[in-house]
Design an enzyme around this catalytic site. Structure first.
Site, PDB file in Angstrom:
ATOM      1  N   ARG A  49       0.739  -1.227  -0.066  1.00  0.00           N
ATOM      2  CA  ARG A  49      -0.005   0.034  -0.150  1.00  0.00           C
ATOM      3  C   ARG A  49       0.834   1.299  -0.012  1.00  0.00           C
ATOM      4  O   ARG A  49       0.718   2.115  -0.822  1.00  0.00           O
ATOM      5  CB  ARG A  49      -0.879  -0.056   1.241  1.00  0.00           C
ATOM      6  CG  ARG A  49      -2.199  -0.967   1.063  1.00  0.00           C
ATOM      7  CD  ARG A  49      -1.718  -2.590   1.183  1.00  0.00           C
ATOM      8  NE  ARG A  49      -0.853  -2.711   2.404  1.00  0.00           N
ATOM      9  CZ  ARG A  49      -0.244  -3.945   2.470  1.00  0.00           C
ATOM     10  NH1 ARG A  49      -0.066  -4.757   1.362  1.00  0.00           N
ATOM     11  NH2 ARG A  49       0.296  -4.139   3.474  1.00  0.00           N
ATOM     12  N   CYS A  84      -5.754  -3.296   8.266  1.00  0.00           N
ATOM     13  CA  CYS A  84      -4.524  -2.587   7.862  1.00  0.00           C
ATOM     14  C   CYS A  84      -4.587  -1.119   7.796  1.00  0.00           C
ATOM     15  O   CYS A  84      -5.362  -0.566   7.415  1.00  0.00           O
ATOM     16  CB  CYS A  84      -3.992  -3.030   6.487  1.00  0.00           C
ATOM     17  SG  CYS A  84      -2.655  -1.976   5.697  1.00  0.00           S
ATOM     18  N   THR A  86      -2.720   1.608   6.663  1.00  0.00           N
ATOM     19  CA  THR A  86      -2.326   2.232   5.504  1.00  0.00           C
ATOM     20  C   THR A  86      -3.457   1.992   4.228  1.00  0.00           C
ATOM     21  O   THR A  86      -3.883   3.005   3.691  1.00  0.00           O
ATOM     22  CB  THR A  86      -1.011   1.904   4.849  1.00  0.00           C
ATOM     23  OG1 THR A  86      -0.108   2.014   5.652  1.00  0.00           O
ATOM     24  CG2 THR A  86      -0.672   2.614   3.571  1.00  0.00           C
ATOM     25  N   THR A 127       3.569   4.130   8.804  1.00  0.00           N
ATOM     26  CA  THR A 127       4.316   4.023   7.446  1.00  0.00           C
ATOM     27  C   THR A 127       4.524   5.418   6.692  1.00  0.00           C
ATOM     28  O   THR A 127       3.768   6.182   6.955  1.00  0.00           O
ATOM     29  CB  THR A 127       3.688   3.025   6.464  1.00  0.00           C
ATOM     30  OG1 THR A 127       2.592   3.417   5.911  1.00  0.00           O
ATOM     31  CG2 THR A 127       3.509   1.732   7.101  1.00  0.00           C
ATOM     32  N   LYS A 167       8.907  -6.875   9.590  1.00  0.00           N
ATOM     33  CA  LYS A 167       8.681  -7.583   8.337  1.00  0.00           C
ATOM     34  C   LYS A 167       9.421  -8.638   7.727  1.00  0.00           C
ATOM     35  O   LYS A 167       9.267  -9.675   7.439  1.00  0.00           O
ATOM     36  CB  LYS A 167       8.043  -6.468   7.205  1.00  0.00           C
ATOM     37  CG  LYS A 167       6.665  -5.816   7.544  1.00  0.00           C
ATOM     38  CD  LYS A 167       6.277  -4.892   6.191  1.00  0.00           C
ATOM     39  CE  LYS A 167       4.914  -4.305   6.521  1.00  0.00           C
ATOM     40  NZ  LYS A 167       3.689  -5.057   6.444  1.00  0.00           N
ATOM     41  N   CYS A 197       0.015   1.970  12.901  1.00  0.00           N
ATOM     42  CA  CYS A 197       0.704   0.818  12.016  1.00  0.00           C
ATOM     43  C   CYS A 197       0.727  -0.439  12.487  1.00  0.00           C
ATOM     44  O   CYS A 197       1.036  -0.553  13.865  1.00  0.00           O
ATOM     45  CB  CYS A 197       2.162   1.289  11.369  1.00  0.00           C
ATOM     46  SG  CYS A 197       2.791  -0.118  10.743  1.00  0.00           S
TER      47      CYS A 197
END
Length: 243
Positions: A49, A84, A86, A127, A167, A197
Site C-alpha cells: 500500500r 491494515c 495504510t 508507514t 516484516k 501501523c
C-alpha cells in the site's frame, strides 16, 4: 454460520495474527460457543500500500481489495474489519463497494483521545505512505487536536523497525521501539502517541514495561470489534426469544 463478522487482513500476516489473538484473548468466554464468529481473509499477496501511495507507477492494491470486498458481499457478514492502517487510504472506495459497514480504525483511535481526556499534542507514528496520505492526521485534527508528524530522521527509524526488523526479519526490536517512543514524547513534546501501523501494534503487544502514553490503534479496533459483535449477537438472541 450466522451473526459473524469478517476480517480483511494479511497486510501483514503477523500483524493480522496479533489482531486475531487480541480478539480471542479479550473475549470473555468459558466455553467454545461463547467466542465470536468470524471469517478471516488473510490476503498476503495484496501489493504494498505504501509503495503505491508514494509512487503511482507501482502496482495498485485497490483491485485486490475490491475483489475481497466482492467475496465478502457474497458471505454477508454483519460488518467488516479492515486491519491494515495504510489500506484506510482507500477506505471510501472500499465502503462504496459494499452496503456492509466497515469499521474505521483511524477514526476509532482518534475517538480514544477524547475518551482519555487528551489535551496536549498528539504524535502519529506509521508507514511513510500513511503519513503522506494523512490518514490519521485528518481524523485527529477533525476532533480539534494538534498533531505532530515524525521528521525525516525519526521516520527513517520507524521505517527500519517496521520493514527491516519486523516484516523482513520477524524481530521485535524493543530497544529501537522505545527509542522511537522516547523521541515522540520527549523531543517532540507530545502527550499521546498513536501507533498507526499494525507492525507497531505487534511490537507494542510484546514490549515489556512500557510506560509511554501510547494509543494502540489495533488494540482499540479489537475492543470496538468485540463490542459490536457481542451487541449484534445479543440483539439476535433477544429477537429469537421474543418470537
Amino acid at each position: 454460520m450466522e451473526n459473524f463478522f469478517s476480517i480483511l487482513g494479511g497486510m501483514g500476516t503477523m500483524a493480522t495474527e496479533s489482531f486475531v489473538r487480541l480478539i480471542n484473548h479479550r473475549t470473555k468466554a468459558t466455553k467454545d460457543q461463547e467466542y465470536l464468529n468470524y471469517v478471516l481473509f488473510n490476503h498476503a499477496t495484496v501489493p504494498d500500500r505504501t509503495a503505491y501511495i508514494l509512487d503511482r507507477s507501482e502496482e495498485n492494491p485497490v483491485p485486490f481489495l475490491l475483489d475481497d470486498i466482492e467475496k465478502q458481499n457474497l458471505l454477508r457478514p454483519n460488518f467488516i474489519v479492515l486491519s491494515c492502517n495504510t489500506a484506510h487510504y482507500f477506505f471510501e472506495e472500499l465502503q462504496a463497494a459494499t452496503d456492509i459497514p466497515i469499521l474505521h480504525m483511524p477514526r476509532e483511535a482518534a475517538n480514544e483521545l477524547v475518551r482519555q481526556h487528551t489535551t496536549g499534542r498528539v504524535a502519529i507514528l506509521g508507514t511513510e505512505g500513511s503519513m503522506k496520505a494523512g490518514i490519521y492526521e485528518r481524523e485527529v485534527k477533525n476532533l480539534g487536536f494538534e498533531t505532530v508528524i515524525p521528521d525525516t530522521a525519526l521516520q527513517e527509524k520507524i521505517n527500519y523497525l517496521i520493514y527491516h526488523e519486523i516484516k523482513e526479519s520477524d524481530h521485535l526490536n524493543q530497544e529501537l521501539y522505545y527509542e522511537i517512543l522516547e523521541e515522540a514524547v520527549e523531543r517532540l513534546n507530545c502527550e499521546k502517541v498513536i501507533l498507526g501501523c499494525t507492525e507497531l501494534s505487534l511490537m507494542h503487544e510484546f514490549a515489556e514495561d512500557n510506560h509511554y502514553p501510547v494509543i494502540d490503534a489495533q488494540s482499540i479496533l479489537a475492543d470496538r470489534t468485540i463490542e459490536r459483535a457481542l451487541a449484534e449477537r445479543n440483539e439476535a438472541l433477544d429477537t429469537v426469544s421474543e418470537k
